[in-house]
Design an enzyme around this catalytic site. Sequence first.
Site, PDB file in Angstrom:
ATOM      1  N   THR A   9       0.645  -1.054   0.066  1.00 21.76           N
ATOM      2  CA  THR A   9      -0.023   0.249  -0.027  1.00 21.76           C
ATOM      3  C   THR A   9       0.911   1.060   0.173  1.00 21.76           C
ATOM      4  OG1 THR A   9      -0.235  -0.119   2.579  1.00 21.76           O
ATOM      5  CG2 THR A   9      -2.373  -0.850   1.414  1.00 21.76           C
ATOM      6  N   SER A  38      -3.194  -1.477   6.454  1.00 24.29           N
ATOM      7  CA  SER A  38      -3.757  -1.597   5.888  1.00 24.29           C
ATOM      8  C   SER A  38      -4.490  -2.831   5.565  1.00 24.29           C
ATOM      9  CB  SER A  38      -2.326  -1.648   4.626  1.00 24.29           C
ATOM     10  OG  SER A  38      -2.154  -0.111   5.013  1.00 24.29           O
ATOM     11  N   CYS A 128      18.193   4.640  -3.950  1.00 22.24           N
ATOM     12  CA  CYS A 128      17.700   4.945  -5.386  1.00 22.24           C
ATOM     13  C   CYS A 128      18.868   6.120  -6.434  1.00 22.24           C
ATOM     14  CB  CYS A 128      16.472   6.196  -5.465  1.00 22.24           C
ATOM     15  SG  CYS A 128      16.540   7.271  -3.626  1.00 22.24           S
ATOM     16  N   GLY A 159      11.783  10.723  -2.565  1.00 22.25           N
ATOM     17  CA  GLY A 159      12.531  10.206  -2.178  1.00 22.25           C
ATOM     18  C   GLY A 159      11.476  10.174  -0.463  1.00 22.25           C
ATOM     19  N   ARG A 233      17.329  18.141  -1.642  1.00 20.80           N
ATOM     20  CA  ARG A 233      16.017  17.641  -1.796  1.00 20.80           C
ATOM     21  C   ARG A 233      15.689  18.685  -2.242  1.00 20.80           C
ATOM     22  NH1 ARG A 233      13.911  13.200  -1.355  1.00 20.80           N
ATOM     23  NH2 ARG A 233      14.615  12.868   1.065  1.00 20.80           N
ATOM     24  N   HIS A 240      14.426  11.796 -10.038  1.00 24.88           N
ATOM     25  CA  HIS A 240      16.191  12.543  -8.966  1.00 24.88           C
ATOM     26  C   HIS A 240      17.365  13.010 -10.354  1.00 24.88           C
ATOM     27  CE1 HIS A 240      14.472  11.142  -5.398  1.00 24.88           C
ATOM     28  NE2 HIS A 240      15.580  10.499  -4.636  1.00 24.88           N
ATOM     29  N   GLN A 313      12.970   7.802  -9.856  1.00 27.22           N
ATOM     30  CA  GLN A 313      13.133   7.452  -8.123  1.00 27.22           C
ATOM     31  C   GLN A 313      12.522   6.317  -7.717  1.00 27.22           C
ATOM     32  OE1 GLN A 313      11.229   8.081  -5.882  1.00 27.22           O
ATOM     33  NE2 GLN A 313      12.263   6.206  -4.354  1.00 27.22           N
TER      34      GLN A 313
END
Length: 339
Positions: A9, A38, A128, A159, A233, A240, A313
């Site tokens: 999920t 979930s 990643c 990310g 970031r 990315h 990513q």
Amino acid sequence: MNIAIVGVTGAVGQEFLRVLSERSLKIDQLKLFASTRSAGQRITFKGQEYIVQELRHGDDFQDIDIAFVSAGGSISLEYAETITKHGAVMIDNSSAFRMQEDVPLVVPEVNAADALVRPRGIIANPNCTTIQMVVALNVIHQLSPITRVHVATYQAASGAGALGMMELDEQTKAIARGEEPEVKKFAYQLAYNLIPQIDVFADGDYTKEELKMYNETRKIMHSDLSVSATCVRVPVTRAHSEAIWVETEESIELDVLREAFRKAPGIVLQDEPSEQVYPMPLFIAEKDPVYVGRLRKDLTNPRGIAFWCVSDQIKKGAALNAVQIAEYLVSQGQFSKKK
């Protein structure tokens, strides 16, 4: 193939489903797992409805060939034995096992054969930022061994998962309405800002994200090359970007390198600066390859090359790389005896 997805999920778990729907990996049985919160959700995959099961200790993985796990490092550590004890191959997307000597760390375009030797039944999916970088670095490394790498990353909100993307979207809308943006997922407001910190700071004031790029690159490429990273970031939703500088043992002509990139699997070369053609995350989100451009000689070093690299990513940097590992194992007949 009998496939399981743990953490289905989440953002990467959902991407696993999308990638598997696009690829040719034959799935005979699919099991979906998530947390207690979930469990019970219904998910449709290729026209069939599946009920998400609660991840628990027991024998739920007894008939599974490959389990894609993306539920966080603590879950991976706790459930690794449960997942692998009946012979399932666990392809783990967390950082839990990446640097353990008896767990291969694999990017199929670079070191696919490492996946064949897995004493614990676990294969680690790299970080990643490392994945997209080593796909590009490997092309250069084959022409002349790389001795040194400097990289600055421009990492999208993706990310940080679905919550990171949601926070960027909500902050942008709040600012447009003249309201104060709420900060929850990131250390600071990400909208209209750059945050020069991803993960916590470690020794030497490098962040864990930056140290991952150093350690993982060396393990994947079986090389003692030096890697220095600054991870940032940026207010981009998905995909990315990286500005990369490399030094090689011998000088490489750009025309030779461009041709090598054109022929390399998993890479798309977009390098026509006179026409303003270069990779950008806006156009690369949700696509499979690693895109390379802005190729040029370093002005300060005759053995230096600089370039720009962009990749999704969540896709190549997570789900797709893991599925490609599974496809490689199948191509090597790893599960033929079970059928």
